[in-house]
Scaffold this motif. Sequence first.
Motif, PDB file in Angstrom:
ATOM      1  N   ASP A   1       2.710 -11.338   1.918  1.00  0.00           N
ATOM      2  CA  ASP A   1       1.474 -10.370   2.443  1.00  0.00           C
ATOM      3  C   ASP A   1       2.146  -9.008   3.271  1.00  0.00           C
ATOM      4  O   ASP A   1       1.643  -8.476   3.730  1.00  0.00           O
ATOM      5  N   GLY A   2       3.529  -9.243   3.315  1.00  0.00           N
ATOM      6  CA  GLY A   2       4.473  -8.065   3.996  1.00  0.00           C
ATOM      7  C   GLY A   2       4.215  -8.454   5.472  1.00  0.00           C
ATOM      8  O   GLY A   2       4.752  -7.467   6.305  1.00  0.00           O
ATOM      9  N   GLY A   3       3.793  -9.490   6.100  1.00  0.00           N
ATOM     10  CA  GLY A   3       3.794  -9.981   7.515  1.00  0.00           C
ATOM     11  C   GLY A   3       2.793  -9.137   8.265  1.00  0.00           C
ATOM     12  O   GLY A   3       3.131  -8.908   9.249  1.00  0.00           O
ATOM     13  N   GLY A   4       1.900  -8.563   7.557  1.00  0.00           N
ATOM     14  CA  GLY A   4       1.021  -7.542   8.419  1.00  0.00           C
ATOM     15  C   GLY A   4      -0.031  -7.862   8.956  1.00  0.00           C
ATOM     16  O   GLY A   4      -0.656  -7.257   9.940  1.00  0.00           O
ATOM     17  N   ARG A   5      -0.686  -9.273   8.761  1.00  0.00           N
ATOM     18  CA  ARG A   5      -1.743  -9.998   9.397  1.00  0.00           C
ATOM     19  C   ARG A   5      -1.428 -10.527  10.900  1.00  0.00           C
ATOM     20  O   ARG A   5      -0.705 -11.269  10.897  1.00  0.00           O
TER      21      ARG A   5
ATOM     22  N   GLN B   1      -1.519 -14.389  11.469  1.00  0.00           N
ATOM     23  CA  GLN B   1      -0.603 -15.117  10.791  1.00  0.00           C
ATOM     24  C   GLN B   1       0.675 -15.131  11.386  1.00  0.00           C
ATOM     25  O   GLN B   1       1.515 -15.879  11.763  1.00  0.00           O
ATOM     26  N   MET B   2       0.970 -13.810  12.101  1.00  0.00           N
ATOM     27  CA  MET B   2       2.293 -13.462  12.649  1.00  0.00           C
ATOM     28  C   MET B   2       2.362 -14.319  13.960  1.00  0.00           C
ATOM     29  O   MET B   2       3.419 -14.866  14.328  1.00  0.00           O
ATOM     30  N   ARG B   3       1.274 -14.438  14.497  1.00  0.00           N
ATOM     31  CA  ARG B   3       1.089 -15.176  16.007  1.00  0.00           C
ATOM     32  C   ARG B   3       1.453 -16.682  15.379  1.00  0.00           C
ATOM     33  O   ARG B   3       1.971 -17.284  16.343  1.00  0.00           O
ATOM     34  N   HIS B   4       0.767 -17.279  14.434  1.00  0.00           N
ATOM     35  CA  HIS B   4       0.858 -18.526  14.142  1.00  0.00           C
ATOM     36  C   HIS B   4       2.514 -18.849  13.949  1.00  0.00           C
ATOM     37  O   HIS B   4       2.791 -19.910  14.206  1.00  0.00           O
TER      38      HIS B   4
END
Length: 137
Positions: free
Chosen positions: A82-86, A89-92
Motif C-alpha cells: 500500500d506504500g505505507g500511507g495508511r 496500519q502504520m500505528r498497528h
Amino acid sequence: MLDAEDAQGADLRSIAEASELLGVTQRTLRFYEDKGLIRPRRVGSMRVYSRREMGRMQLILRGKRLGFSIREIGEFLSLYDDGGGRIEQMRHLQSRINERLRELQDQRRAIEQTIDELVKMEGEAQDRIDALERGGD
C-alpha cells in the motif's frame, strides 16, 4: 505481463539464483509462495523472481529474524504494498514492533540473570574444587 525492465531479463532470477542470492533453500521460497507472501511469475513451468519479489523476500526474512509470525509478516507486507500511507496500519505496525521490542528486552534481562547466576555457581564450584585440592572441606 512483464514490464519493460523485466522484459530484458536483467532483473529476473530463477528459483536457484534467487535462493542462492537470498541464502535460503528453494523449498523456503516455495513455502512463502504457498503462504501467499510472494508471487513469482511463471515463464513456462519455471518460477522467476523479479526485483520486487526479491525485495519482498528480504522483508520476509528480516521479519522472521526479528521473530514475527507469518501472519504478522503478511500484514507488514500489505503495508509495503500500500506504500505505507495508511496511518492506522502504520500505528498497528509500530505497536507490534514495540511489543516485540519489549518481549526481547524481557528475554535479554532473563538471559543476563541466568548468566550472572551461572557465573556465580561456577565460581562457587571452583572455590570448592580449590578447597578440596588443598585437602580441606
